[in-house]
Design an enzyme around this catalytic site. Structure first.
Site, PDB file in Angstrom:
ATOM      1  N   LYS A  51       0.851  -1.188   0.000  1.00  0.00           N
ATOM      2  CA  LYS A  51       0.000   0.000   0.000  1.00  0.00           C
ATOM      3  C   LYS A  51       0.887   1.238   0.000  1.00  0.00           C
ATOM      4  O   LYS A  51       1.641   1.478   0.948  1.00  0.00           O
ATOM      5  CB  LYS A  51      -0.905   0.045   1.229  1.00  0.00           C
ATOM      6  N   CYS A  73      11.661  10.292  10.421  1.00  0.00           N
ATOM      7  CA  CYS A  73      11.706   9.700  11.761  1.00  0.00           C
ATOM      8  C   CYS A  73      13.103   9.836  12.354  1.00  0.00           C
ATOM      9  O   CYS A  73      13.271   9.752  13.570  1.00  0.00           O
ATOM     10  CB  CYS A  73      11.277   8.235  11.702  1.00  0.00           C
ATOM     11  N   GLU A 121       8.488   0.090  11.974  1.00  0.00           N
ATOM     12  CA  GLU A 121       9.455   1.189  12.052  1.00  0.00           C
ATOM     13  C   GLU A 121       8.638   2.446  12.230  1.00  0.00           C
ATOM     14  O   GLU A 121       7.976   2.910  11.302  1.00  0.00           O
ATOM     15  CB  GLU A 121      10.314   1.225  10.787  1.00  0.00           C
ATOM     16  N   GLU A 175       6.580  13.995  18.498  1.00  0.00           N
ATOM     17  CA  GLU A 175       7.178  14.068  17.167  1.00  0.00           C
ATOM     18  C   GLU A 175       6.434  15.107  16.320  1.00  0.00           C
ATOM     19  O   GLU A 175       5.260  14.933  16.009  1.00  0.00           O
ATOM     20  CB  GLU A 175       7.139  12.711  16.486  1.00  0.00           C
TER      21      GLU A 175
END
Length: 503
Positions: free
Chosen positions: A175, A282, A248, A383
């Protein structure tokens, strides 16, 4: 694939549904203009793609390691041949500078396929004499890998999932990110010309497509890269079938500068670490931890560098920092700037936004340095995923480590010090999957990549990643060196039982 600036016609793909609710529009982040409308997949199309992959995988797994390796090398070569084309497509829907897309994303993607082409020619296996038995352990594919890719580095994440999965003998249903799917679609289009039919499929769409993939009983493993909250949702869905997952997730990475660091080196690395890829990474160096005796000097140096950054259209070679991927992502990051100021952080420096009227509708956020940030602030713990660096003061080594380990994340970290022993002590104490000492070079293909805590688990981009996409299977074979012991040797199961006449 439609990429015009006019209202785009609906583009249908192999696994597109007929439901208008599955349509989604892709925008050029530099201008805000619609560039493509895709007819996404629905649950039925996900099911059909997985079943087709499941059937094709049986033949693919029987290919020799050398044959699979050769296919991966052809893919690597094809990526290099089409790197400029794919990079331009990536800029058009992701926003990043084209030079970064080609020089970093596509170069790393090709290197990942090369890595696993070589790794699979000597696959992990073991054979050992164990008394009267020969124990042989091999690496078996899971079958169909469900791969879910994020928007920040689409080609890299596509390669990072496809290459090891294919190397081990899996088929893949992938996807792409609905925010920036176009480079992935082109990449898969090229790969489908190389791999056998139905071994690789792409199912475009929004969140429900990923949920359907994670829930499918024929998916042997899920590989997901994205936000922690979404990762938790994927994991819960996969748990219903006991489907294992490689996750992840995010990072809130500390970039630690001691007072004996070489600032002429540390500051350029911080600018790269904090603002490369618009901070949509990230691995971004989003927390700058600086020893108090050099805090003001570092703040001034970073501020001068931030103000020199050029923000603009990623297609412009002069651009350092492009727009964020969507208007929603832009709004989210701007909200964090408001949150930080409300908490007491100081907006110490910002770069200028583009003045070109053509870019007025783009999703730009000025690269920003926030100083006087306390470790307890939201901007120091959550984040942000944008071009924002928060600068935090520390007194000594112990406090630096406490602050560095003070968030739920544990992905990467940077340590800058002229004292090699202190740098190594700090690197050892920081909770992270990867620590850079006196640099922040994230081009780490061949090095195990992954984190701990809210940053997920499992390792990508290294030889050991093959174990993430396969499971160990052992055969115990008599070797003729002696009798194989039984635990009830006195039981004679060959004797004929005594017949008794019925009464």
């Amino acid at each position: 694939m439609t990429t015009s600036t006019a209202t785009p016609a609906v583009t249908r793909l192999r696994w597109s549904s007929t439901d208008p609710a599955d349509q989604f529009t892709v925008h050029d982040p530099a201008t805000g203009e619609a560039i493509a409308t895709l007819q996404g997949a629905g649950p039925q199309q996900v099911d059909a793609a997985v079943r087709a992959a499941h059937a094709a995988q049986q033949n693919w797994r029987r290919r020799s390691h050398a044959e699979r390796g050769a296919v991966l090398r052809r893919i690597a070569d094809t990526i290099r041949e089409h790197a400029a084309e794919i990079a331009a497509i990536e800029t058009s829907d992701n926003g990043k500078p084209t030079s970064q897309a080609e020089g970093f994303d596509l170069a790393a993607s090709a290197a990942i396929f090369d890595l696993f082409a070589g790794s699979i020619t000597t696959p992990p296996s073991a054979a050992a004499q164990n008394g009267p038995l020969l124990d042989v352990t091999t690496l078996e594919p899971y079958g169909v890998i469900g791969a879910i890719v994020p928007f920040n580095w689409p080609p890299i994440h596509t390669a990072g999932k496809l290459a090891p999965a294919l190397a081990v003998g899996n088929a893949v249903v992938l996807k792409p990110p609905e925010q920036a799917p176009l480079s992935v679609l082109r990449l898969i289009e090229l790969i489908e010309e190389i791999v056998p039919d139905d071994v690789v499929h792409v199912v475009p769409g929004r969140g429900p497509v990923g949920a359907a993939l994670a829930a499918h009983r024929l998916v042997g493993k899920i590989s997901f890269t994205g936000a922690p909250a979404t990762g938790v949702s994927v994991l819960k869905t996969a748990a219903d079938n006991l489907t294992p997952a490689l996750l992840e997730l995010g990072g809130k990475n500390p970039f630690i500068v001691f007072d004996d660091a070489d600032l002429d080196s540390a500051v350029p690395w911080l600018i790269e670490g904090g603002y490369f890829n618009q901070g949509e990474a990230c691995t971004a160096a989003s927390r700058l931890l600086v020893q108090d005796t050099v805090y003001d000097e570092v703040a001034d140096r970073v501020a001068r560098a931030v103000r020199r950054l050029t923000v603009g259209d990623g297609a412009d070679p002069a651009t350092h920092v492009g727009p964020l991927v969507t208007s929603e992502q832009q709004r989210r990051v701007l909200d964090y700037l408001d949150i930080g100021r409300a908490e007491g952080a100081v907006l110490h420096a910002q770069a200028e936004l583009p003045a070109d009227p053509r870019l007025a509708g783009g999703y730009y956020v000025p690269p920003t340095l926030l100083t006087q940030v306390a470790p307890t602030m939201r901007v120091a713990n959550e984040e942000i995923f944008g071009p924002v660096v928060t600068m935090i003061r520390f007194r000594d080594e112990d406090e630096a480590v406490r602050i560095a380990n003070g968030t739920p994340f544990g992905l990467v970290a940077g340590v800058f010090s002229g004292n090699h022993q202190r740098a190594l002590r700090t690197a050892d104490a920081v909770r992270a999957g990867l620590v850079f000492i006196n640099h922040y070079n994230r081009a780490a293909v061949g090095v195990p990549f992954g984190g701990t805590g809210a940053s997920g688990y499992g390792r990508e981009h290294a030889h050991e990643t093959l174990h993430e996409f396969g499971y160990s299977k052992s055969l115990r074979i008599p070797n003729g060196l002696g009798p194989i012991p039984r635990w009830q040797p006195s039981l004679d199961v060959t004797a004929t039982p005594e017949r008794k006449e019925p009464r």
